[in-house]
Design a protein around this motif. Structure first.
Motif, mmCIF file in Angstrom:
data_model
loop_
_atom_site.group_PDB
_atom_site.id
_atom_site.type_symbol
_atom_site.label_atom_id
_atom_site.label_comp_id
_atom_site.label_asym_id
_atom_site.label_seq_id
_atom_site.Cartn_x
_atom_site.Cartn_y
_atom_site.Cartn_z
ATOM 1 N N ALA A 103 0.835 -1.211 0.000
ATOM 2 C CA ALA A 103 0.000 0.000 0.000
ATOM 3 C C ALA A 103 0.861 1.248 0.000
ATOM 4 O O ALA A 103 0.569 2.236 -0.694
ATOM 5 C CB ALA A 103 -0.924 -0.014 1.218
ATOM 6 N N GLU A 104 1.942 1.214 0.775
ATOM 7 C CA GLU A 104 2.836 2.376 0.824
ATOM 8 C C GLU A 104 3.500 2.610 -0.522
ATOM 9 O O GLU A 104 3.653 3.755 -0.978
ATOM 10 C CB GLU A 104 3.886 2.157 1.907
ATOM 11 N N ALA A 105 3.903 1.515 -1.184
ATOM 12 C CA ALA A 105 4.530 1.651 -2.503
ATOM 13 C C ALA A 105 3.548 2.233 -3.514
ATOM 14 O O ALA A 105 3.896 3.093 -4.331
ATOM 15 C CB ALA A 105 5.047 0.290 -2.978
ATOM 16 N N THR A 106 2.294 1.760 -3.460
ATOM 17 C CA THR A 106 1.270 2.286 -4.377
ATOM 18 C C THR A 106 1.022 3.763 -4.134
ATOM 19 O O THR A 106 0.900 4.564 -5.072
ATOM 20 C CB THR A 106 -0.037 1.505 -4.188
ATOM 21 N N GLN A 107 0.966 4.147 -2.865
ATOM 22 C CA GLN A 107 0.760 5.553 -2.520
ATOM 23 C C GLN A 107 1.930 6.413 -2.983
ATOM 24 O O GLN A 107 1.740 7.525 -3.482
ATOM 25 C CB GLN A 107 0.575 5.685 -1.012
ATOM 26 N N GLN A 108 3.158 5.895 -2.857
ATOM 27 C CA GLN A 108 4.342 6.644 -3.288
ATOM 28 C C GLN A 108 4.337 6.858 -4.799
ATOM 29 O O GLN A 108 4.684 7.921 -5.301
ATOM 30 C CB GLN A 108 5.614 5.899 -2.865
ATOM 31 N N ILE A 109 3.899 5.811 -5.533
ATOM 32 C CA ILE A 109 3.822 5.945 -6.997
ATOM 33 C C ILE A 109 2.818 7.024 -7.387
ATOM 34 O O ILE A 109 3.066 7.849 -8.279
ATOM 35 C CB ILE A 109 3.437 4.589 -7.621
ATOM 36 N N ALA A 110 1.664 7.026 -6.686
ATOM 37 C CA ALA A 110 0.652 8.041 -6.968
ATOM 38 C C ALA A 110 1.179 9.440 -6.666
ATOM 39 O O ALA A 110 0.949 10.385 -7.427
ATOM 40 C CB ALA A 110 -0.611 7.757 -6.144
ATOM 41 N N LEU A 111 1.923 9.581 -5.552
ATOM 42 C CA LEU A 111 2.494 10.888 -5.207
ATOM 43 C C LEU A 111 3.515 11.330 -6.248
ATOM 44 O O LEU A 111 3.566 12.503 -6.629
ATOM 45 C CB LEU A 111 3.131 10.812 -3.818
ATOM 46 N N ASP A 112 4.348 10.371 -6.701
ATOM 47 C CA ASP A 112 5.356 10.701 -7.724
ATOM 48 C C ASP A 112 4.689 11.151 -9.017
ATOM 49 O O ASP A 112 5.138 12.104 -9.665
ATOM 50 C CB ASP A 112 6.248 9.488 -7.990
ATOM 51 N N GLN A 113 3.613 10.469 -9.393
ATOM 52 C CA GLN A 113 2.906 10.848 -10.622
ATOM 53 C C GLN A 113 2.265 12.225 -10.486
ATOM 54 O O GLN A 113 2.283 13.030 -11.419
ATOM 55 C CB GLN A 113 1.837 9.803 -10.939
ATOM 56 N N GLU A 114 1.682 12.524 -9.316
ATOM 57 C CA GLU A 114 1.079 13.837 -9.091
ATOM 58 C C GLU A 114 2.131 14.939 -9.125
ATOM 59 O O GLU A 114 1.923 16.008 -9.715
ATOM 60 C CB GLU A 114 0.361 13.843 -7.748
ATOM 61 N N LEU A 115 3.296 14.674 -8.514
ATOM 62 C CA LEU A 115 4.383 15.655 -8.522
ATOM 63 C C LEU A 115 4.883 15.914 -9.935
ATOM 64 O O LEU A 115 5.142 17.061 -10.328
ATOM 65 C CB LEU A 115 5.528 15.157 -7.634
ATOM 66 N N GLN A 116 4.999 14.847 -10.730
ATOM 67 C CA GLN A 116 5.451 15.001 -12.109
ATOM 68 C C GLN A 116 4.458 15.820 -12.928
ATOM 69 O O GLN A 116 4.839 16.668 -13.746
ATOM 70 C CB GLN A 116 5.639 13.616 -12.747
ATOM 71 N N ALA A 117 3.153 15.567 -12.676
ATOM 72 C CA ALA A 117 2.123 16.333 -13.390
ATOM 73 C C ALA A 117 2.197 17.808 -13.033
ATOM 74 O O ALA A 117 2.057 18.688 -13.890
ATOM 75 C CB ALA A 117 0.740 15.772 -13.058
ATOM 76 N N GLN A 118 2.433 18.107 -11.743
ATOM 77 C CA GLN A 118 2.562 19.499 -11.314
ATOM 78 C C GLN A 118 3.777 20.157 -11.949
ATOM 79 O O GLN A 118 3.726 21.318 -12.378
ATOM 80 C CB GLN A 118 2.651 19.563 -9.790
ATOM 81 N N GLU A 119 4.883 19.432 -12.014
ATOM 82 C CA GLU A 119 6.090 19.972 -12.637
ATOM 83 C C GLU A 119 5.873 20.232 -14.120
ATOM 84 O O GLU A 119 6.307 21.260 -14.658
ATOM 85 C CB GLU A 119 7.255 19.008 -12.428
ATOM 86 N N ASP A 120 5.194 19.303 -14.808
ATOM 87 C CA ASP A 120 4.912 19.495 -16.237
ATOM 88 C C ASP A 120 4.020 20.710 -16.461
ATOM 89 O O ASP A 120 4.233 21.506 -17.384
ATOM 90 C CB ASP A 120 4.236 18.240 -16.811
ATOM 91 N N ALA A 121 2.994 20.877 -15.594
ATOM 92 C CA ALA A 121 2.096 22.025 -15.732
ATOM 93 C C ALA A 121 2.836 23.337 -15.485
ATOM 94 O O ALA A 121 2.634 24.333 -16.188
ATOM 95 C CB ALA A 121 0.926 21.884 -14.751
ATOM 96 N N ALA A 122 3.721 23.342 -14.484
ATOM 97 C CA ALA A 122 4.492 24.550 -14.192
ATOM 98 C C ALA A 122 5.418 24.893 -15.357
ATOM 99 O O ALA A 122 5.582 26.062 -15.718
ATOM 100 C CB ALA A 122 5.299 24.356 -12.904
ATOM 101 N N ALA A 123 6.036 23.861 -15.952
ATOM 102 C CA ALA A 123 6.929 24.111 -17.086
ATOM 103 C C ALA A 123 6.157 24.658 -18.285
ATOM 104 O O ALA A 123 6.617 25.583 -18.964
ATOM 105 C CB ALA A 123 7.644 22.814 -17.469
ATOM 106 N N ALA A 124 4.963 24.100 -18.534
ATOM 107 C CA ALA A 124 4.148 24.594 -19.648
ATOM 108 C C ALA A 124 3.708 26.034 -19.421
ATOM 109 O O ALA A 124 3.725 26.858 -20.331
ATOM 110 C CB ALA A 124 2.924 23.686 -19.821
ATOM 111 N N LYS A 125 3.332 26.364 -18.168
ATOM 112 C CA LYS A 125 2.922 27.725 -17.842
ATOM 113 C C LYS A 125 4.082 28.700 -18.016
ATOM 114 O O LYS A 125 3.925 29.794 -18.565
ATOM 115 C CB LYS A 125 2.410 27.775 -16.408
ATOM 116 N N ALA A 126 5.273 28.291 -17.553
ATOM 117 C CA ALA A 126 6.448 29.158 -17.692
ATOM 118 C C ALA A 126 6.786 29.394 -19.158
ATOM 119 O O ALA A 126 7.138 30.514 -19.562
ATOM 120 C CB ALA A 126 7.636 28.545 -16.959
ATOM 121 N N ALA A 127 6.669 28.346 -19.984
ATOM 122 C CA ALA A 127 6.955 28.491 -21.415
ATOM 123 C C ALA A 127 5.966 29.438 -22.080
ATOM 124 O O ALA A 127 6.336 30.274 -22.909
ATOM 125 C CB ALA A 127 6.919 27.114 -22.086
ATOM 126 N N LYS A 128 4.684 29.319 -21.686
ATOM 127 C CA LYS A 128 3.659 30.196 -22.255
ATOM 128 C C LYS A 128 3.905 31.645 -21.859
ATOM 129 O O LYS A 128 3.794 32.564 -22.677
ATOM 130 C CB LYS A 128 2.283 29.743 -21.790
#
Length: 277
Positions: free
Chosen positions: A73-98
């Motif tokens: 369960a902890e591993a699954t939760q960590q994967i979900a957190l990593d994916q959410e963090l990556q999505a936030q980083e991608d959104a921030a990069a797209a916003k900065a580029a715009k």
């Protein structure tokens, strides 16, 4: 009372269904093994009478299973957190580029506007210098008629005082564009130029040609003086005006094709003239 009433029971507590199933499975496997071994042995072998104690699930095994489930369960939760963090980083990069693209476009627009402003300013300065040059070259007005005038009977004399200021201003605008309704400083219509020229002498004329030609007193075309207002059409209902500058010449904002020009009266003979000075 029964004689066994005070004898404590030796029954073991009931086990859960899952544990019983597991024990039954293990027991079945062991018994199957024993049966196979017995079948394979000699025919006169003695039957097995030893009691076999079946293994039980102890607390350590249960703890290990719980730990494994918690780790998964902890591993699954960590994967979900990593994916959410990556999505936030991608959104921030797209916003900065715009935002960077928008800032670049705005900077380019401002640079173009500044360049256009500098060019317009340079052009205005050049035009002002040219008008000043024309004005300085024409401060002395010719009053000779004679043979240079082709035998013309117009006797204009030398422009002086207010008339000289009017004539000098009108001549300084020669070369400017004709624009209907314009009153300068780089484009004019006929009455706008006459009004601005008379303003140099401290005289405020009406804005339109019909009203300008109704001012002052009428003068004949053979008795013109520099600064007189020439008109085309009937007085008080003229459609065009210009300024007589002497020597049989006039300055006027003629039309979009010619702009402000200095021409001989013979070029376009006026209908009449008025003297306001």
């Amino acid at each position: 009372m029964s004689h066994t009433a005070h004898i404590p029971s030796h029954r073991k507590p009931r086990r859960s269904a899952s544990k019983l199933s597991l024990r039954a499975g293990v027991a079945g496997g062991v018994l199957s093994t024993i049966a196979v071994a017995g079948a394979a042995g000699p025919a006169n072998a003695e039957p097995v009478t030893e009691t076999i104690e079946m293994p039980t699930l102890n607390a350590d095994l249960s703890a290990d299973l719980s730990s494994a489930v918690a780790a998964s369960a902890e591993a699954t939760q960590q994967i979900a957190l990593d994916q959410e963090l990556q999505a936030q980083e991608d959104a921030a990069a797209a916003k900065a580029a715009k935002e960077a693209k928008t800032a670049k476009a705005e900077a380019e627009r401002k640079a173009e506007a500044e360049e256009a402003r500098r060019k317009a300013e340079a052009k205005a300065q050049a035009e002002a210098a040219e008008r000043a040059s024309r004005s300085s070259e024409r401060t002395t007005l010719s009053a000779s008629v004679g043979s240079d005038d082709g035998g013309s009977s117009y006797d204009s004399g030398q422009a002086t005082g207010s008339a000289a200021a009017i004539v000098a201003f009108a001549r300084a605008q020669v070369g400017d564009a004709y624009v209907m309704g314009s009153t300068g400083p780089n484009s004019w219509d006929c009455s706008g130029l006459v009004q601005a020229a008379y303003r140099q002498a401290g005289i405020e004329l009406p804005r339109v040609s019909g009203d300008q030609s109704s001012r002052g007193t009428s003068v004949s075309l053979d008795n013109l003086q520099p600064g007189d207002i020439l008109y085309w059409g009937s007085r008080s209902n003229s459609y065009h005006v210009a300024i007589y500058v002497g020597g049989g010449m006039f300055v006027g904002a003629q039309n979009p094709g010619t702009g402000v020009v200095e021409r001989s009266l013979d070029y376009d003979m006026p209908s009449g003239a008025v003297r306001v000075l």
